[in-house]
Design a protein around this motif. Structure first.
Motif, PDB file in Angstrom:
ATOM      1  N   LEU A  52      10.449  -5.603   6.462  1.00 11.90           N
ATOM      2  CA  LEU A  52      10.339  -4.149   5.949  1.00 11.90           C
ATOM      3  C   LEU A  52      10.215  -4.022   4.371  1.00 11.90           C
ATOM      4  N   ILE A  53       9.673  -3.116   3.970  1.00 13.86           N
ATOM      5  CA  ILE A  53       9.685  -2.829   2.501  1.00 13.86           C
ATOM      6  C   ILE A  53      10.110  -1.586   2.143  1.00 13.86           C
ATOM      7  N   LYS A  54      11.374  -1.589   1.219  1.00 14.37           N
ATOM      8  CA  LYS A  54      11.861  -0.320   0.782  1.00 14.37           C
ATOM      9  C   LYS A  54      11.565   0.159  -0.690  1.00 14.37           C
ATOM     10  N   ASP A  55      11.206   1.298  -0.727  1.00 15.60           N
ATOM     11  CA  ASP A  55      11.018   2.089  -2.173  1.00 15.60           C
ATOM     12  C   ASP A  55       9.579   1.250  -2.657  1.00 15.60           C
ATOM     13  N   GLY A  56       9.067   0.572  -1.938  1.00 16.27           N
ATOM     14  CA  GLY A  56       7.542   0.119  -2.382  1.00 16.27           C
ATOM     15  C   GLY A  56       7.856  -1.431  -2.986  1.00 16.27           C
ATOM     16  N   HIS A  57       9.167  -1.915  -2.995  1.00 21.13           N
ATOM     17  CA  HIS A  57       8.931  -3.056  -3.855  1.00 21.13           C
ATOM     18  C   HIS A  57      10.158  -3.803  -3.525  1.00 21.13           C
ATOM     19  N   ILE A  58      11.221  -3.482  -2.331  1.00 19.67           N
ATOM     20  CA  ILE A  58      12.017  -4.210  -2.090  1.00 19.67           C
ATOM     21  C   ILE A  58      12.054  -4.624  -0.454  1.00 19.67           C
ATOM     22  N   TYR A  59      11.823  -5.982  -0.446  1.00 19.56           N
ATOM     23  CA  TYR A  59      11.522  -6.635   0.883  1.00 19.56           C
ATOM     24  C   TYR A  59      12.928  -7.171   1.645  1.00 19.56           C
TER      25      TYR A  59
ATOM     26  N   VAL B 214      18.195   2.813   6.855  1.00 23.72           N
ATOM     27  CA  VAL B 214      17.680   2.565   5.397  1.00 23.72           C
ATOM     28  C   VAL B 214      16.639   3.621   5.176  1.00 23.72           C
ATOM     29  N   SER B 215      16.618   4.365   4.170  1.00 22.56           N
ATOM     30  CA  SER B 215      15.527   5.230   3.749  1.00 22.56           C
ATOM     31  C   SER B 215      14.280   4.613   3.120  1.00 22.56           C
ATOM     32  N   ASN B 216      13.350   5.551   3.405  1.00 25.93           N
ATOM     33  CA  ASN B 216      12.188   5.129   2.443  1.00 25.93           C
ATOM     34  C   ASN B 216      11.632   3.617   2.774  1.00 25.93           C
ATOM     35  N   VAL B 217      11.419   3.357   3.993  1.00 20.43           N
ATOM     36  CA  VAL B 217      10.949   1.951   4.451  1.00 20.43           C
ATOM     37  C   VAL B 217       9.809   1.955   5.290  1.00 20.43           C
ATOM     38  N   GLU B 218       8.984   1.064   5.177  1.00 21.40           N
ATOM     39  CA  GLU B 218       7.803   0.817   6.021  1.00 21.40           C
ATOM     40  C   GLU B 218       7.828  -0.569   6.389  1.00 21.40           C
ATOM     41  N   PRO B 219       7.103  -1.067   7.604  1.00 22.34           N
ATOM     42  CA  PRO B 219       6.929  -2.307   7.874  1.00 22.34           C
ATOM     43  C   PRO B 219       5.618  -3.296   7.316  1.00 22.34           C
ATOM     44  N   ALA B 220       6.062  -4.400   6.974  1.00 24.65           N
ATOM     45  CA  ALA B 220       4.847  -5.435   6.204  1.00 24.65           C
ATOM     46  C   ALA B 220       3.698  -5.072   6.846  1.00 24.65           C
ATOM     47  N   ARG B 221       3.607  -4.949   8.024  1.00 26.98           N
ATOM     48  CA  ARG B 221       2.355  -4.812   8.697  1.00 26.98           C
ATOM     49  C   ARG B 221       1.497  -3.643   8.164  1.00 26.98           C
ATOM     50  N   SER B 222       1.993  -2.604   7.836  1.00 25.19           N
ATOM     51  CA  SER B 222       1.092  -1.584   7.258  1.00 25.19           C
ATOM     52  C   SER B 222       1.283  -1.269   5.822  1.00 25.19           C
ATOM     53  N   PHE B 223       2.224  -1.884   5.269  1.00 25.34           N
ATOM     54  CA  PHE B 223       2.542  -1.923   3.593  1.00 25.34           C
ATOM     55  C   PHE B 223       0.995  -2.374   3.029  1.00 25.34           C
ATOM     56  N   ALA B 224       0.905  -1.429   1.879  1.00 29.11           N
ATOM     57  CA  ALA B 224      -0.412  -1.519   1.189  1.00 29.11           C
ATOM     58  C   ALA B 224      -0.289  -2.959  -0.002  1.00 29.11           C
ATOM     59  N   TRP B 225      -0.342  -4.152   0.610  1.00 24.61           N
ATOM     60  CA  TRP B 225       0.075  -5.092  -0.205  1.00 24.61           C
ATOM     61  C   TRP B 225      -1.050  -5.326  -1.449  1.00 24.61           C
ATOM     62  N   GLU B 226      -2.269  -5.158  -1.439  1.00 26.25           N
ATOM     63  CA  GLU B 226      -3.231  -5.027  -2.272  1.00 26.25           C
ATOM     64  C   GLU B 226      -2.921  -4.153  -3.486  1.00 26.25           C
TER      65      GLU B 226
ATOM     66  N   ALA C 272       6.422 -16.664  15.871  1.00 23.18           N
ATOM     67  CA  ALA C 272       5.955 -16.819  14.376  1.00 23.18           C
ATOM     68  C   ALA C 272       6.290 -18.030  13.846  1.00 23.18           C
ATOM     69  N   PRO C 273       5.358 -18.480  12.904  1.00 24.57           N
ATOM     70  CA  PRO C 273       5.699 -19.775  12.121  1.00 24.57           C
ATOM     71  C   PRO C 273       7.220 -19.446  11.506  1.00 24.57           C
ATOM     72  N   ARG C 274       7.915 -20.831  11.263  1.00 27.27           N
ATOM     73  CA  ARG C 274       9.172 -20.929  11.040  1.00 27.27           C
ATOM     74  C   ARG C 274       9.403 -20.378   9.658  1.00 27.27           C
ATOM     75  N   ILE C 275       8.544 -20.341   8.598  1.00 29.27           N
ATOM     76  CA  ILE C 275       8.608 -19.703   7.462  1.00 29.27           C
ATOM     77  C   ILE C 275       7.595 -18.658   7.352  1.00 29.27           C
ATOM     78  N   ALA C 276       7.805 -17.351   7.742  1.00 35.09           N
ATOM     79  CA  ALA C 276       6.588 -16.565   7.710  1.00 35.09           C
ATOM     80  C   ALA C 276       6.472 -15.462   6.824  1.00 35.09           C
ATOM     81  N   PHE C 277       5.532 -15.284   5.758  1.00 36.09           N
ATOM     82  CA  PHE C 277       5.517 -14.567   4.788  1.00 36.09           C
ATOM     83  C   PHE C 277       4.397 -13.397   5.183  1.00 36.09           C
ATOM     84  N   PRO C 278       4.413 -12.332   4.809  1.00 40.44           N
ATOM     85  CA  PRO C 278       3.350 -11.209   5.256  1.00 40.44           C
ATOM     86  C   PRO C 278       2.053 -11.898   4.866  1.00 40.44           C
ATOM     87  N   ARG C 279       0.938 -11.696   5.844  1.00 43.16           N
ATOM     88  CA  ARG C 279      -0.111 -12.655   5.670  1.00 43.16           C
ATOM     89  C   ARG C 279      -0.869 -12.055   4.401  1.00 43.16           C
TER      90      ARG C 279
END
Length: 258
Positions: free
Chosen positions: A148-155, A98-110, A172-179
């Motif tokens: 992962l997040i694709k194109d900056g807005h698809i998780y 899948v192209s243009n993806v990055e992990p939730a760990r480094s994604f700019a959530w702010e 990780a917790p049973r239901i784990a959202f990016p912190r």
């Protein structure tokens, strides 16, 4: 030879296969560039992993998408981004790169509050879809490199080695959202997300027979004894078929609000 990810009706033959990269992980998966006369695509060839899990989970997630599309109106419809995968044997297979993806760990959530409304809504409903699927199918090991997040807005989620609530020793917790996701959205948006997830979960619960039948039929090709899968899906940690709708709704919503 045709691409392992191409639909059968496509008759285009591969003319070139190039190894573009070797990933730095234990199994050393290969990034392959597959070229035909008119197309080019990239796949990950995994050796030593059972890709059938990916294939089956993507199939079930496509079923979830279909059920939601039929029964939920409006733009805030849960959605699971799926990718192609093709098992070649019990320990080898190809997965779409899948192209243009990055992990939730480094994604700019702010920065998600700067997204146009349409893209922010897409992010919210894709988080909802993947989170519901993880709960219902007992997908564990949901650390932020498997989100992962694709194109900056698809998780979406990857790596389905731990299913039916059978997680690793440290998990990780049973239901784990990016912190950081929870910290940057408003309380109103969070309440809306929980409501979307709860209503979508109840739709899956109403189609429990279909879901259990498809899941056990698929995974029977790996293990003939599917009693564990059926027991989990019908049990108190998934579709909760032993309680009424009111109790199931309350328990599911509490799980998401923890």
């Amino acid at each position: 030879m045709v691409s392992p990810l191409r639909r059968k009706k496509s008759s285009e033959l591969l003319t070139q296969v190039i190894i573009r990269d070797i990933f730095d992980s234990k199994a050393k998966p290969l990034l392959l560039e597959l070229s035909g006369s008119n197309t080019k695509e990239y796949v990950i060839l995994k050796q030593g992993d059972d890709v059938r899990n990916d294939w089956f989970i993507q199939t079930i997630c496509n079923l979830f998408n279909t059920l939601w599309q039929k029964e939920i109106n409006g733009s805030l419809q849960p959605y699971i981004y799926t990718y192609k995968s093709t098992p070649l044997s019990f320990n080898m297979g190809c997965i779409q790169c899948v192209s243009n993806v990055e992990p939730a760990r480094s994604f700019a959530w702010e920065k998600i509050n700067e997204l146009p409304k349409e893209k922010k809504d897409k992010l919210l409903v894709s988080i909802a879809g993947s989170s519901i699927a993880s709960y219902v199918l007992g997908i564990r090991d949901r650390h932020q490199d498997n989100m992962l997040i694709k194109d900056g807005h698809i998780y979406f989620h990857i790596d389905f080695g731990h299913l039916w609530n059978q997680g690793p020793v440290v998990d990780a917790p049973r239901i784990a959202f990016p912190r950081r996701f929870r910290k940057v959205i408003s309380q109103e948006e969070w309440d809306q997300l929980v409501l979307i997830c709860t209503e979508a979960y109840m739709i899956l619960r109403n189609h429990s027979k279909e879901i259990i039948h498809i899941a056990t039929s698929l995974f029977r090709t790996i293990d003939e004894n599917t009693c564990t899968i059926e027991a989990f899906l019908s049990g108190p940690d998934s579709l909760m078929l032993g309680v009424d709708d009111t109790l199931a709704r309350e328990k599911f919503e509490r799980s998401f609000r923890k």
